[in-house]
Design a protein around this motif. Structure first.
Motif, PDB file in Angstrom:
ATOM      1  N   ALA A 324      -7.758   5.316 -10.448  1.00  0.00           N
ATOM      2  CA  ALA A 324      -6.805   4.205 -10.385  1.00  0.00           C
ATOM      3  C   ALA A 324      -7.043   3.356  -9.139  1.00  0.00           C
ATOM      4  O   ALA A 324      -7.468   3.855  -8.085  1.00  0.00           O
ATOM      5  N   ALA A 325      -6.740   2.069  -9.276  1.00  0.00           N
ATOM      6  CA  ALA A 325      -6.936   1.124  -8.169  1.00  0.00           C
ATOM      7  C   ALA A 325      -6.118   1.546  -6.950  1.00  0.00           C
ATOM      8  O   ALA A 325      -4.937   1.859  -7.057  1.00  0.00           O
ATOM      9  N   GLY A 326      -6.779   1.568  -5.805  1.00  0.00           N
ATOM     10  CA  GLY A 326      -6.113   1.884  -4.558  1.00  0.00           C
ATOM     11  C   GLY A 326      -6.006   3.357  -4.240  1.00  0.00           C
ATOM     12  O   GLY A 326      -5.567   3.733  -3.151  1.00  0.00           O
ATOM     13  N   ALA A 327      -6.423   4.218  -5.177  1.00  0.00           N
ATOM     14  CA  ALA A 327      -6.230   5.656  -4.974  1.00  0.00           C
ATOM     15  C   ALA A 327      -7.157   6.217  -3.907  1.00  0.00           C
ATOM     16  O   ALA A 327      -6.745   7.044  -3.089  1.00  0.00           O
ATOM     17  N   ASP A 328      -8.412   5.792  -3.903  1.00  0.00           N
ATOM     18  CA  ASP A 328      -9.370   6.330  -2.923  1.00  0.00           C
ATOM     19  C   ASP A 328      -8.892   6.082  -1.492  1.00  0.00           C
ATOM     20  O   ASP A 328      -8.884   6.993  -0.657  1.00  0.00           O
ATOM     21  N   GLY A 329      -8.507   4.853  -1.218  1.00  0.00           N
ATOM     22  CA  GLY A 329      -8.057   4.528   0.132  1.00  0.00           C
ATOM     23  C   GLY A 329      -6.781   5.267   0.495  1.00  0.00           C
ATOM     24  O   GLY A 329      -6.627   5.739   1.627  1.00  0.00           O
ATOM     25  N   ALA A 330      -5.867   5.404  -0.474  1.00  0.00           N
ATOM     26  CA  ALA A 330      -4.610   6.096  -0.210  1.00  0.00           C
ATOM     27  C   ALA A 330      -4.853   7.562   0.114  1.00  0.00           C
ATOM     28  O   ALA A 330      -4.280   8.111   1.057  1.00  0.00           O
ATOM     29  N   LEU A 331      -5.734   8.209  -0.660  1.00  0.00           N
ATOM     30  CA  LEU A 331      -5.996   9.629  -0.415  1.00  0.00           C
ATOM     31  C   LEU A 331      -6.769   9.827   0.892  1.00  0.00           C
ATOM     32  O   LEU A 331      -6.592  10.851   1.566  1.00  0.00           O
ATOM     33  N   GLU A 332      -7.579   8.874   1.254  1.00  0.00           N
ATOM     34  CA  GLU A 332      -8.273   8.975   2.541  1.00  0.00           C
ATOM     35  C   GLU A 332      -7.270   8.910   3.690  1.00  0.00           C
ATOM     36  O   GLU A 332      -7.435   9.590   4.718  1.00  0.00           O
ATOM     37  N   GLN A 333      -6.227   8.095   3.530  1.00  0.00           N
ATOM     38  CA  GLN A 333      -5.173   8.061   4.546  1.00  0.00           C
ATOM     39  C   GLN A 333      -4.542   9.439   4.706  1.00  0.00           C
ATOM     40  O   GLN A 333      -4.283   9.896   5.835  1.00  0.00           O
ATOM     41  N   LEU A 334      -4.283  10.119   3.584  1.00  0.00           N
ATOM     42  CA  LEU A 334      -3.659  11.442   3.641  1.00  0.00           C
ATOM     43  C   LEU A 334      -4.615  12.477   4.236  1.00  0.00           C
ATOM     44  O   LEU A 334      -4.179  13.366   4.980  1.00  0.00           O
ATOM     45  N   LEU A 373       1.536  -2.907   6.827  1.00  0.00           N
ATOM     46  CA  LEU A 373       0.427  -2.306   7.563  1.00  0.00           C
ATOM     47  C   LEU A 373      -0.864  -2.448   6.773  1.00  0.00           C
ATOM     48  O   LEU A 373      -0.871  -2.298   5.559  1.00  0.00           O
ATOM     49  N   PRO A 374      -1.980  -2.720   7.432  1.00  0.00           N
ATOM     50  CA  PRO A 374      -3.262  -2.692   6.721  1.00  0.00           C
ATOM     51  C   PRO A 374      -3.535  -1.260   6.255  1.00  0.00           C
ATOM     52  O   PRO A 374      -3.067  -0.311   6.871  1.00  0.00           O
ATOM     53  N   PRO A 375      -4.316  -1.081   5.183  1.00  0.00           N
ATOM     54  CA  PRO A 375      -4.551   0.257   4.657  1.00  0.00           C
ATOM     55  C   PRO A 375      -5.042   1.258   5.688  1.00  0.00           C
ATOM     56  O   PRO A 375      -4.660   2.424   5.692  1.00  0.00           O
ATOM     57  N   THR A 376      -5.887   0.848   6.597  1.00  0.00           N
ATOM     58  CA  THR A 376      -6.462   1.789   7.579  1.00  0.00           C
ATOM     59  C   THR A 376      -5.435   2.246   8.599  1.00  0.00           C
ATOM     60  O   THR A 376      -5.621   3.260   9.245  1.00  0.00           O
ATOM     61  N   ALA A 377      -4.322   1.504   8.722  1.00  0.00           N
ATOM     62  CA  ALA A 377      -3.321   1.861   9.728  1.00  0.00           C
ATOM     63  C   ALA A 377      -2.088   2.539   9.125  1.00  0.00           C
ATOM     64  O   ALA A 377      -1.194   2.932   9.836  1.00  0.00           O
ATOM     65  N   ALA A 378      -2.073   2.688   7.805  1.00  0.00           N
ATOM     66  CA  ALA A 378      -0.834   3.061   7.129  1.00  0.00           C
ATOM     67  C   ALA A 378      -0.334   4.447   7.497  1.00  0.00           C
ATOM     68  O   ALA A 378       0.846   4.718   7.405  1.00  0.00           O
TER      69      ALA A 378
END
Length: 382
Positions: A324-334, A373-378
């Motif tokens: 799903a769109a946005g999932a890779d970046g979100a899971l990398e944040q976690l 917040l930008p994705p990298t700072a979330a």
């Protein structure tokens, strides 16, 4: 009352609800502005919904049916922006977090709605102490039996959800030594805890009929379980998350739920069993108390290991199922949050150590919610 038919829904779709604090901008205590906020919010054309919660210093927002974490973030962002605009007009602020750090429960007002009045009449002071703030994540299931199977598989990961979302270290002006003190308040209710271990919807219907015959339960809303089926939506609803300080974190947590659900549907990696729950309360307590520094007891092997280690291993397992769109970046944040041991509870404690004033911590948390917040700072430090 008969159990509702489990309606079909598109598997892996998401819905997210956030309970939020309304505070004044004088001392950043809770303020009874729900009616005024709802009046102003009705002027905005938004996805999802904005509704009152049990006390008048709370408000609940929710997305519509979303297909990706990116859509969750976009919808929550639209609602957040409208909330901030409305709050500015009222000279108040909106704040995330699982508890308000210093509010006094006896000062709260029950919102004037029949169901909330009924809850107050039944539970007394507990209803005002229920001025706590959680995130609920719905995930679509292909059918009723699949929903129960997913519910019990997902139960193994409740400690992950608690530790990643924990944002309630302070209660009534004191550091509780818990990362998530909010869930202690939920456990005071008699129909909280875990769902019964049944894997077929007809068996669940038998349980539900027995409960309604006792007169204790009238609908699924009367169960305050950590995860419960929502037959009217065709979902399961995960309810253990503290409300994060940012909508970006909320979307990342939804991404993790969706990734786990995709893994379960694709690989059926294990069969849940009643014995999984032998360590359930212990794992839940560890995550509430110590957050990402907790110990996790594997239900299958009995192995004791750092929760952070189990979380990182699980994120590796689900990675092939993330589309799903946005999932890779979100899971990398976690992942980064787990590696650093950084959740919102730690952020709040660090702010209090620096400021030595919980009102200032609440003010800073309001600014954190307000800012995109930008994705990298979330999930990192700011």
């Amino acid at each position: 009352m008969a159990l509702e038919i489990f309606h079909s829904s598109e598997p892996l779709t998401l819905g997210v609800e956030l309970e939020l604090q309304l505070v004044n901008t004088h001392d950043y205590d809770l303020a009874p502005y729900a009616d005024d906020m709802l009046r102003l919010m009705r002027k905005h054309k938004l996805p999802g919904s904005v509704v009152p919660e049990i006390t008048s210093s709370m408000i609940e927002i929710s997305t519509g049916i979303c297909h990706s974490p990116q859509q969750v973030r976009e919808e929550l962002g639209q609602i957040r922006d409208a909330l901030v605009h409305s709050a500015d007009k009222l000279n108040i602020a909106v704040v995330g977090g699982g508890t308000h750090p210093f509010q006094q429960w006896h000062e709260r007002r029950i919102y004037d709605k029949p169901r909330f009045k009924e809850i107050s009449a039944l539970y007394g002071y507990l209803s005002k102490q229920f001025t706590i703030f959680g995130q609920h994540v719905h995930v679509g299931c292909p059918d009723a039996d699949s929903a129960l199977l997913m519910l019990h598989r997902m139960s193994r990961y409740i400690p992950h959800f608690i530790a990643l979302s924990a944002s309630s270290p302070f209660v009534q002006g004191h550091d509780t030594a818990f990362d998530s003190a909010r869930l202690n308040s939920v456990y005071a209710f008699p129909l909280s805890g875990r769902a019964p271990f049944v894997l077929r919807w007809d068996e669940f219907g038998v349980f539900f009929d027995k409960m309604t015959r006792t007169g204790v339960v009238n609908s699924m809303k009367d169960f305050y379980w950590d995860i419960r089926p929502k037959p009217e939506f065709g979902t399961i609803e995960i309810r253990v998350f503290d409300t994060p300080l940012t909508i970006e974190r909320a979307a990342a947590l939804a991404a993790y739920v969706q990734a786990l659900a995709a893994w379960f549907l694709a690989d059926a990696p294990f069969m849940p069993a009643e014995d999984d729950y032998l360590v359930y309360n212990y794992n839940r307590f560890q995550a509430c108390r110590f957050g990402l520094d907790a110990i996790y007891v594997d239900p299958a092997s009995g192995e004791h290991l750092p929760l952070r280690e189990h979380l990182l291993a699980t994120l590796a397992h689900v990675r092939p199922h993330v589309q799903a769109a946005g999932a890779d970046g979100a899971l990398e944040q976690l992942r980064e949050s787990a590696r650093q041991g950084q959740n919102d509870a730690r952020w709040l404690r660090e702010a209090q150590t620096k400021e030595q004033l919980l009102a200032e911590v609440s003010r800073q948390a309001s600014l954190r919610f307000k800012s995109a917040l930008p994705p990298t700072a979330a999930t990192g430090r700011r």
